[in-house]
Design a protein around this motif. Structure first.
Motif, PDB file in Angstrom:
ATOM      1  N   UNK A 429       4.023  15.440 -24.781  1.00  0.00           N
ATOM      2  CA  UNK A 429       5.460  15.396 -25.073  1.00  0.00           C
ATOM      3  C   UNK A 429       5.902  14.101 -25.732  1.00  0.00           C
ATOM      4  N   UNK A 430       4.976  13.177 -26.002  1.00  0.00           N
ATOM      5  CA  UNK A 430       5.343  11.846 -26.499  1.00  0.00           C
ATOM      6  C   UNK A 430       4.473  11.475 -27.687  1.00  0.00           C
ATOM      7  N   UNK A 431       5.060  10.770 -28.637  1.00  0.00           N
ATOM      8  CA  UNK A 431       4.251  10.262 -29.739  1.00  0.00           C
ATOM      9  C   UNK A 431       3.507   8.997 -29.336  1.00  0.00           C
ATOM     10  N   UNK A 432       4.115   8.208 -28.479  1.00  0.00           N
ATOM     11  CA  UNK A 432       3.431   7.060 -27.887  1.00  0.00           C
ATOM     12  C   UNK A 432       3.615   7.143 -26.374  1.00  0.00           C
ATOM     13  N   UNK A 433       2.513   7.041 -25.642  1.00  0.00           N
ATOM     14  CA  UNK A 433       2.553   7.069 -24.180  1.00  0.00           C
ATOM     15  C   UNK A 433       1.997   5.754 -23.661  1.00  0.00           C
ATOM     16  N   UNK A 434       2.764   5.072 -22.833  1.00  0.00           N
ATOM     17  CA  UNK A 434       2.351   3.786 -22.274  1.00  0.00           C
ATOM     18  C   UNK A 434       2.300   3.936 -20.757  1.00  0.00           C
ATOM     19  N   UNK A 435       1.114   3.754 -20.189  1.00  0.00           N
ATOM     20  CA  UNK A 435       0.898   3.917 -18.757  1.00  0.00           C
ATOM     21  C   UNK A 435       0.642   2.552 -18.123  1.00  0.00           C
ATOM     22  N   UNK A 436       1.496   2.150 -17.182  1.00  0.00           N
ATOM     23  CA  UNK A 436       1.301   0.910 -16.437  1.00  0.00           C
ATOM     24  C   UNK A 436       0.798   1.274 -15.042  1.00  0.00           C
ATOM     25  N   UNK A 437      -0.373   0.735 -14.652  1.00  0.00           N
ATOM     26  CA  UNK A 437      -0.986   1.239 -13.434  1.00  0.00           C
ATOM     27  C   UNK A 437      -1.876   0.223 -12.732  1.00  0.00           C
ATOM     28  N   UNK A 438      -2.149   0.522 -11.487  1.00  0.00           N
ATOM     29  CA  UNK A 438      -3.102  -0.207 -10.650  1.00  0.00           C
ATOM     30  C   UNK A 438      -3.763   0.832  -9.761  1.00  0.00           C
ATOM     31  N   UNK A 439      -4.992   1.187 -10.084  1.00  0.00           N
ATOM     32  CA  UNK A 439      -5.674   2.248  -9.350  1.00  0.00           C
ATOM     33  C   UNK A 439      -5.754   1.997  -7.865  1.00  0.00           C
ATOM     34  N   UNK A 440      -5.733   0.731  -7.447  1.00  0.00           N
ATOM     35  CA  UNK A 440      -5.809   0.416  -6.020  1.00  0.00           C
ATOM     36  C   UNK A 440      -4.491   0.644  -5.300  1.00  0.00           C
ATOM     37  N   UNK A 441      -3.447   1.039  -6.036  1.00  0.00           N
ATOM     38  CA  UNK A 441      -2.186   1.375  -5.380  1.00  0.00           C
ATOM     39  C   UNK A 441      -1.976   2.880  -5.281  1.00  0.00           C
ATOM     40  N   UNK A 442      -2.946   3.684  -5.695  1.00  0.00           N
ATOM     41  CA  UNK A 442      -2.862   5.118  -5.440  1.00  0.00           C
ATOM     42  C   UNK A 442      -2.861   5.296  -3.926  1.00  0.00           C
ATOM     43  N   UNK A 443      -1.844   5.942  -3.416  1.00  0.00           N
ATOM     44  CA  UNK A 443      -1.621   5.929  -1.969  1.00  0.00           C
ATOM     45  C   UNK A 443      -1.620   7.324  -1.358  1.00  0.00           C
ATOM     46  N   UNK A 668     -12.794  11.312   6.216  1.00  0.00           N
ATOM     47  CA  UNK A 668     -12.396  10.180   7.050  1.00  0.00           C
ATOM     48  C   UNK A 668     -12.495   8.878   6.260  1.00  0.00           C
ATOM     49  N   UNK A 669     -13.528   8.752   5.434  1.00  0.00           N
ATOM     50  CA  UNK A 669     -13.676   7.559   4.588  1.00  0.00           C
ATOM     51  C   UNK A 669     -12.528   7.469   3.583  1.00  0.00           C
ATOM     52  N   UNK A 670     -12.150   8.623   3.016  1.00  0.00           N
ATOM     53  CA  UNK A 670     -11.047   8.645   2.056  1.00  0.00           C
ATOM     54  C   UNK A 670      -9.731   8.267   2.732  1.00  0.00           C
ATOM     55  N   UNK A 671      -9.512   8.760   3.944  1.00  0.00           N
ATOM     56  CA  UNK A 671      -8.297   8.431   4.675  1.00  0.00           C
ATOM     57  C   UNK A 671      -8.241   6.932   4.966  1.00  0.00           C
ATOM     58  N   UNK A 672      -9.367   6.359   5.372  1.00  0.00           N
ATOM     59  CA  UNK A 672      -9.419   4.926   5.637  1.00  0.00           C
ATOM     60  C   UNK A 672      -9.112   4.134   4.366  1.00  0.00           C
ATOM     61  N   UNK A 673      -9.673   4.569   3.238  1.00  0.00           N
ATOM     62  CA  UNK A 673      -9.432   3.874   1.976  1.00  0.00           C
ATOM     63  C   UNK A 673      -7.950   3.887   1.622  1.00  0.00           C
ATOM     64  N   UNK A 674      -7.292   5.023   1.776  1.00  0.00           N
ATOM     65  CA  UNK A 674      -5.873   5.118   1.448  1.00  0.00           C
ATOM     66  C   UNK A 674      -5.026   4.302   2.423  1.00  0.00           C
ATOM     67  N   UNK A 675      -5.440   4.263   3.671  1.00  0.00           N
ATOM     68  CA  UNK A 675      -4.718   3.471   4.656  1.00  0.00           C
ATOM     69  C   UNK A 675      -4.791   1.993   4.307  1.00  0.00           C
ATOM     70  N   UNK A 676      -5.968   1.517   3.916  1.00  0.00           N
ATOM     71  CA  UNK A 676      -6.115   0.114   3.516  1.00  0.00           C
ATOM     72  C   UNK A 676      -5.289  -0.182   2.265  1.00  0.00           C
ATOM     73  N   UNK A 677      -5.216   0.780   1.351  1.00  0.00           N
ATOM     74  CA  UNK A 677      -4.380   0.586   0.162  1.00  0.00           C
ATOM     75  C   UNK A 677      -2.915   0.466   0.543  1.00  0.00           C
ATOM     76  N   UNK A 678      -2.504   1.221   1.563  1.00  0.00           N
ATOM     77  CA  UNK A 678      -1.126   1.124   2.029  1.00  0.00           C
ATOM     78  C   UNK A 678      -0.811  -0.267   2.550  1.00  0.00           C
ATOM     79  N   UNK A 679      -1.721  -0.845   3.323  1.00  0.00           N
ATOM     80  CA  UNK A 679      -1.505  -2.206   3.818  1.00  0.00           C
ATOM     81  C   UNK A 679      -1.560  -3.219   2.680  1.00  0.00           C
ATOM     82  N   UNK A 680      -2.373  -2.968   1.683  1.00  0.00           N
ATOM     83  CA  UNK A 680      -2.407  -3.853   0.510  1.00  0.00           C
ATOM     84  C   UNK A 680      -1.051  -3.852  -0.195  1.00  0.00           C
ATOM     85  N   UNK A 681      -0.447  -2.663  -0.318  1.00  0.00           N
ATOM     86  CA  UNK A 681       0.886  -2.565  -0.921  1.00  0.00           C
ATOM     87  C   UNK A 681       1.887  -3.374  -0.107  1.00  0.00           C
TER      88      UNK A 681
END
Length: 709
Positions: A429-443, A668-681
């Motif tokens: 839908x866009x001629x230019x798409x600009x994505x600002x991101x930090x993969x470690x903040x996927x929560x 369980x490993x994935x849940x732990x990873x997301x939980x740690x990302x939440x505390x990082x946020x």
């Protein structure tokens, strides 16, 4: 649905059930309460239109939002209840009517112009609601702009016969500009029809059709005003520094290459696209870059098309919109902010259900086939190809990709999974798409978009060279200490020990403070000292407490035991209960917690509520106070996710699968990873410092050792 007034009245009088059924089919909203509201509101409004002078006009009916009949504003998540269309004083004219099927007995004037006391709680004043729709149409509706149409708005209470509190102070000026009418005999037969005929004096069927099919188009003069306010170094809340400037210049290079023709008279190639990814840790200035990119492009007359800010959460949406409106002092400035959900070309669960009833096995994995079939069935897409010149997506790690490996069936938060990945549609839908991101903040479970997936989507549209801008090492939060962020990542085992550049520990990491409190009472006392010094402060926590007060209209007035946080603390002479509620966000208005405006609990006391990772991601405060609860605990040489203390609703699937694994396995490993990302946020929201209270002793001792205490 566009009807002339005569046809509308005939259907209301003789075929109301059929009209309601048609509206349900068109709007895809089928609840019993919505149907009941139609059956009450439409006849009431039809009676107003009985005046012969109003018979030739057209009524635009769209979808039902809540309990009202609505017309969906172009490229918006908002719905105006009804729009009457015609001409007045040689110009096309539209009157937006907000229908309210409210009981108003006992209602009182509110604390602010835009808030009314309804049903013993603060609610958006209906006149302020319709003001938003009118301003949006004036600034962002193609038919209104191209024909210099007049747009007016009013409110009609289809049940109540009195609305006096809505006109009293502090609502005088608002109610005068956007008047309110009731079901009283005087209003229905005289006042309301008189208001309409003073703004609609003759029909205009062609304008009615163009309005009905109108598209989103930015008023360039208006967006230049917003741009000037954001770019003004003396007043702007957004200031570019160091690597932010590098990122900004690299983005501008790509934008100029695609959007600026070599000659003023030349036209850019609509099929040509560009994609830019800006990556950086919390506090590296991604949002500042996003704001300045928008402002620079909006001010450039050689950029042909609309430039929109795109958000990936309700908290982002309400806060970005509020910041644009506040910076420019223009309420309609909110219209430049779009949500990722609005890039959907039109697919919906109802459409999927209908397709399956036809015998087509519509699957999420076949989203491209779904899109092709949908395009064959409709005249135009709700969000067409190349609808925007530039889409600037902040917090792009929050985008939904329903076909990402292992994410099938994850609830999509309003996105139709059968439409495919949100990032793909943004590029489409866009001629230019600009994505600002930090993969470690996927929560959340459904935040499944990565840099690699965006690169792959870009290739489908002929973009082989995606520009990557890396802001690693830049730090404008946490006292400017990039070392603190490295230390935090190592603390949470988000990177290997000893791999960070430089060293940080308490007392040796620059101006950023990191203090530990003995109790929530002491934590609050420390934060109040900062607040009294003029600093912004917030209480934060991960979802280790259920949201008991979610449906409460006045959660702050509840007894301590009924609030979300009720913690027994030792004090001289015994115990004392420290209590708080989760961030209160009526009607998804997260500005109440993040910005703490006057007239709300947070405005009166910045420590009145506790914020979660979802609400504060992307925002910062001088000092944060963190309640480190028992969801993430240290046991020996590893972090452990305590399933009995995890109440994050966006992790339902992962949490359920982790429980089936007995707390040990890939989920369980994935849940732990997301939980740690939440505390990082949470631990990276502070500009000057962080104050922490630990519910678990072993976890506190581990962190103290890491601090060198």
């Amino acid at each position: 649905m566009l009807l002339d007034v005569h046809t509308f009245q005939n259907r209301v009088h003789y075929d109301l059930d059929g009209l309601v059924s048609d509206l349900q089919d068109e709007t895809r909203r089928t609840t019993a309460s919505e149907a009941a509201a139609w059956r009450n509101s439409l006849p009431a409004f039809s009676r107003v239109l009985e005046q012969p002078a109003l018979q030739p006009f057209h009524v635009q009916i769209g979808s039902l939002g809540g309990v009202e009949v609505e017309y969906r504003l172009p490229a918006s998540a908002s719905w105006a209840d009804l729009v009457l269309l015609g001409r007045h004083e040689d110009k096309p004219s539209a009157v937006v009517v907000e229908l309210k099927d409210w009981h108003t007995d006992g209602d009182e004037p509110g604390p602010r112009e835009g808030l009314i006391r309804h049903n013993n709680r603060d609610a958006l004043h209906p006149s302020d609601q319709v003001r938003g729709y009118v301003e949006y149409c004036r600034r962002f509706h193609s038919a209104v702009q191209s024909e210099d149409a007049q747009v007016h708005g009013c409110v009609f209470f289809t049940y109540a016969s009195s609305a006096d509190p809505y006109r009293e102070a502090p609502h005088h000026a608002l109610a005068e500009s956007y008047p309110l009418f009731t079901r009283s005999e005087q209003d229905v037969t005289t006042e309301f029809p008189g208001y309409l005929t003073s703004r609609l004096s003759e029909p205009d069927g062609e304008f009615a059709e163009r309005f009905s099919k109108g598209a989103y188009r930015q008023d360039r003069g208006f967006v230049r005003q917003i741009s000037a306010a954001i770019s003004n170094p003396e007043t702007s809340p957004f200031v570019l520094l160091d690597e932010q400037r590098t990122g900004f210049q690299k983005c501008m290079k790509q934008v100029e290459r695609i959007l600026k023709p070599a000659k003023v008279s030349a036209k850019p190639k609509r099929s040509q696209k560009s994609v830019v990814i800006i990556e950086g840790p919390p506090g590296s200035g991604k949002s500042v870059i996003a704001a300045h990119l928008w402002a620079s492009l909006a001010a450039n007359d050689r950029v042909d098309g609309d430039i929109v800010m795109t958000t990936t959460s309700g908290s982002q949406k309400s806060n970005w919109a509020s910041m644009f409106a506040t910076a420019s002092k223009q309420g309609a400035a909110r219209g430049v902010v779009k949500t990722a959900n609005q890039y959907n070309p039109g697919l919906s669960p109802i459409w999927v259900k209908n397709e399956r009833e036809k015998g087509r096995p519509t699957l999420v994995s076949e989203w491209r086939e779904n899109l092709a079939e949908y395009a064959r069935q409709v005249d135009r897409l709700r969000c067409p190809d190349d609808a925007y010149a530039v889409s600037i997506v902040d917090e792009a790690h929050g985008l939904i990709d329903p076909v990402a490996p292992g994410r099938e069936g994850v609830p999509p938060s309003g996105w139709c999974m059968h439409a495919g990945p949100q990032a793909w549609h943004i590029i489409r839908s866009s001629r230019v798409s600009i994505f600002l991101m930090d993969g470690d903040q996927s929560y959340r479970d459904n935040e499944t978009t990565s840099r690699s997936s965006i690169v792959e989507f870009a290739k489908e549209f002929g973009v082989d060279n995606v520009e990557i801008v890396d802001l690693a090492g830049a730090q404008f939060r946490c006292g400017g200490s990039a070392e603190y962020m490295d230390w935090l990542d190592e603390l949470l085992d988000l990177r290997a020990a000893g791999t960070h550049q430089g060293a940080w520990r308490k007392g040796h990491g620059g101006p950023f403070e990191f203090e530990i409190a003995e109790s929530p009472i002491e934590l609050e006392s420390q934060l109040r000292s900062k607040l009294n010094e003029g600093h912004s402060v917030r209480l934060l926590a991960s979802y280790a407490r259920p949201w008991k007060t979610k449906k409460s209209y006045q959660p702050h007035d509840l007894p301590a035991a009924d609030q979300d946080f009720a913690i027994e603390c030792g004090v001289p002479g015994g115990l004392e209960t420290w209590s708080r509620v989760w961030n209160y966000a009526p009607e998804q208005d997260y500005t109440l917690f993040v910005q703490a405006p006057e007239g709300c609990a947070m405005g009166a006391d910045q420590l009145a509520e506790v914020g979660c990772p979802y609400v504060v991601r992307g925002f910062d405060f001088d000092t944060i106070g963190l309640l480190w609860l028992k969801d993430l605990v240290r046991r020996g040489d590893r972090w452990v996710a305590n399933l009995d203390h995890i109440h994050e609703s966006a992790w339902k699937k992962t949490r359920s699968q982790a429980r089936k694994e007995g707390g040990s396995g890939p989920h369980a490993d994935e849940l732990l990873e997301r939980l740690k990302r939440g505390y990082r946020i949470l631990l990276s929201r502070g500009i000057r410092g962080a104050q922490i209270w630990f519910e678990d002793d072993e976890t506190r001792e581990f962190v103290e050792a890491k601090l060198g205490l």
